[in-house]
Design a protein around this motif. Structure first.
Motif, PDB file in Angstrom:
ATOM      1  N   ILE A   1      13.312  -0.665  -2.772  1.00 14.13           N
ATOM      2  CA  ILE A   1      13.442  -1.887  -1.847  1.00 14.13           C
ATOM      3  C   ILE A   1      14.311  -3.011  -2.797  1.00 14.13           C
ATOM      4  CG2 ILE A   1      12.216  -3.954  -0.984  1.00 14.13           C
ATOM      5  CD1 ILE A   1       9.922  -2.232  -0.562  1.00 14.13           C
ATOM      6  N   LEU A   2      15.622  -3.479  -2.334  1.00  9.85           N
ATOM      7  CA  LEU A   2      16.357  -4.332  -3.018  1.00  9.85           C
ATOM      8  C   LEU A   2      16.740  -3.965  -4.441  1.00  9.85           C
ATOM      9  CD1 LEU A   2      14.922  -7.624  -1.535  1.00  9.85           C
ATOM     10  CD2 LEU A   2      16.839  -6.395  -0.612  1.00  9.85           C
ATOM     11  N   ASP A   3      17.036  -2.630  -4.727  1.00  7.07           N
ATOM     12  CA  ASP A   3      17.223  -2.352  -6.023  1.00  7.07           C
ATOM     13  C   ASP A   3      15.988  -2.114  -7.032  1.00  7.07           C
ATOM     14  OD1 ASP A   3      19.869  -2.007  -5.684  1.00  7.07           O
ATOM     15  OD2 ASP A   3      20.457  -3.803  -6.435  1.00  7.07           O
ATOM     16  N   SER A   4      14.924  -2.221  -6.516  1.00  8.32           N
ATOM     17  CA  SER A   4      13.467  -2.047  -7.010  1.00  8.32           C
ATOM     18  C   SER A   4      13.167  -0.536  -6.727  1.00  8.32           C
ATOM     19  CB  SER A   4      12.557  -3.117  -6.661  1.00  8.32           C
ATOM     20  OG  SER A   4      13.035  -4.170  -7.472  1.00  8.32           O
ATOM     21  N   VAL A   5      12.415   0.011  -7.802  1.00  6.22           N
ATOM     22  CA  VAL A   5      11.806   1.223  -7.482  1.00  6.22           C
ATOM     23  C   VAL A   5      10.257   0.796  -7.432  1.00  6.22           C
ATOM     24  CG1 VAL A   5      11.271   3.628  -8.541  1.00  6.22           C
ATOM     25  CG2 VAL A   5      13.646   2.647  -8.730  1.00  6.22           C
ATOM     26  N   ILE A   6       9.511   1.399  -6.348  1.00  5.90           N
ATOM     27  CA  ILE A   6       8.292   0.988  -6.380  1.00  5.90           C
ATOM     28  C   ILE A   6       7.407   2.530  -5.990  1.00  5.90           C
ATOM     29  CG2 ILE A   6       6.480   0.373  -4.916  1.00  5.90           C
ATOM     30  CD1 ILE A   6       8.555  -2.096  -4.068  1.00  5.90           C
ATOM     31  N   TYR A   7       6.875   2.915  -7.174  1.00  8.02           N
ATOM     32  CA  TYR A   7       6.307   4.195  -7.165  1.00  8.02           C
ATOM     33  C   TYR A   7       5.071   4.175  -6.146  1.00  8.02           C
ATOM     34  CZ  TYR A   7       9.146   5.987 -11.088  1.00  8.02           C
ATOM     35  OH  TYR A   7      10.445   6.096 -11.691  1.00  8.02           O
ATOM     36  N   LEU A   8       4.829   5.322  -5.510  1.00  9.59           N
ATOM     37  CA  LEU A   8       3.628   5.453  -4.645  1.00  9.59           C
ATOM     38  C   LEU A   8       2.711   6.070  -5.249  1.00  9.59           C
ATOM     39  CD1 LEU A   8       5.386   6.184  -1.248  1.00  9.59           C
ATOM     40  CD2 LEU A   8       4.654   4.070  -2.128  1.00  9.59           C
ATOM     41  N   GLN A   9       2.848   6.705  -6.672  1.00 12.05           N
ATOM     42  CA  GLN A   9       1.919   7.564  -7.440  1.00 12.05           C
ATOM     43  C   GLN A   9       2.099   6.884  -8.724  1.00 12.05           C
ATOM     44  OE1 GLN A   9       3.505  11.237  -6.274  1.00 12.05           O
ATOM     45  NE2 GLN A   9       1.563  11.731  -5.183  1.00 12.05           N
ATOM     46  N   ASN A  10       1.273   7.165  -9.649  1.00 10.40           N
ATOM     47  CA  ASN A  10       1.300   6.647 -11.028  1.00 10.40           C
ATOM     48  C   ASN A  10       2.440   7.470 -11.604  1.00 10.40           C
ATOM     49  OD1 ASN A  10       0.902   5.970 -13.672  1.00 10.40           O
ATOM     50  ND2 ASN A  10      -1.302   6.339 -13.535  1.00 10.40           N
TER      51      ASN A  10
END
Length: 152
Positions: A70-79
């Motif tokens: 999202i907008l050049d940010s990585v958001i992990y859905l798992q650890n």
């Protein structure tokens, strides 16, 4: 009188060291038809346990954690830390790199009922049995408990 861990445990379990190669550990597990080995340091103290589960990573590999951008940010859905640990297990060459650290243990004077509850609660297959000095003197498996129940 109810049985205790020392009455039922397997004595003199095969032990390995962190520097033991995975190839050697796999050979021992296959030849002896056992599913896990206590890992000890040079002083004889328990430092981990290597099991078939730990070794499965070698064969299966690991899947990177799911993420969204999202907008050049990585958001992990798992650890991502879990992924790093699993990757280390998949690429490891020695027992120390792949073993599970800080395994659950039991003392030889505990009742078989206590041991069974511990195994059930923590969903483990085996408990290294330690003396007062922290040295491995045996191993108690689910199978040992079942055989004791059958003998009664």
């Amino acid at each position: 009188m109810s049985k205790t861990v020392i009455d039922v445990m397997s004595r003199d379990p095969i032990l390995v060291h962190p520097q033991t190669t995975l190839k050697e550990a796999i050979q021992i597990l296959a030849e002896k038809r056992i599913s896990g080995l206590p890992v000890i340091d040079n002083t004889g103290k328990l430092v981990g346990i290597i099991s078939e589960t730990d070794l499965m990573w070698q064969e299966t590999g690991v899947t990177p954690p799911a993420y969204i951008m999202i907008l050049d940010s990585v958001i992990y859905l798992q650890n991502p830390g879990t992924y790093e640990r699993d990757l280390h297990k998949a690429l490891g060459q020695t027992v120390g790199e792949v073993m599970s650290k800080n395994p659950l243990t039991i003392s030889p004077d505990k009742s078989l009922k206590e041991a069974a509850q511990l195994i059930q609660e923590h969903r483990v297959h085996r408990l290294p049995v330690l003396d007062n000095g922290g040295k491995v003197i045996g191993i108690l498996t689910r199978g040992d408990i079942i055989r004791a129940m059958a003998a009664d």
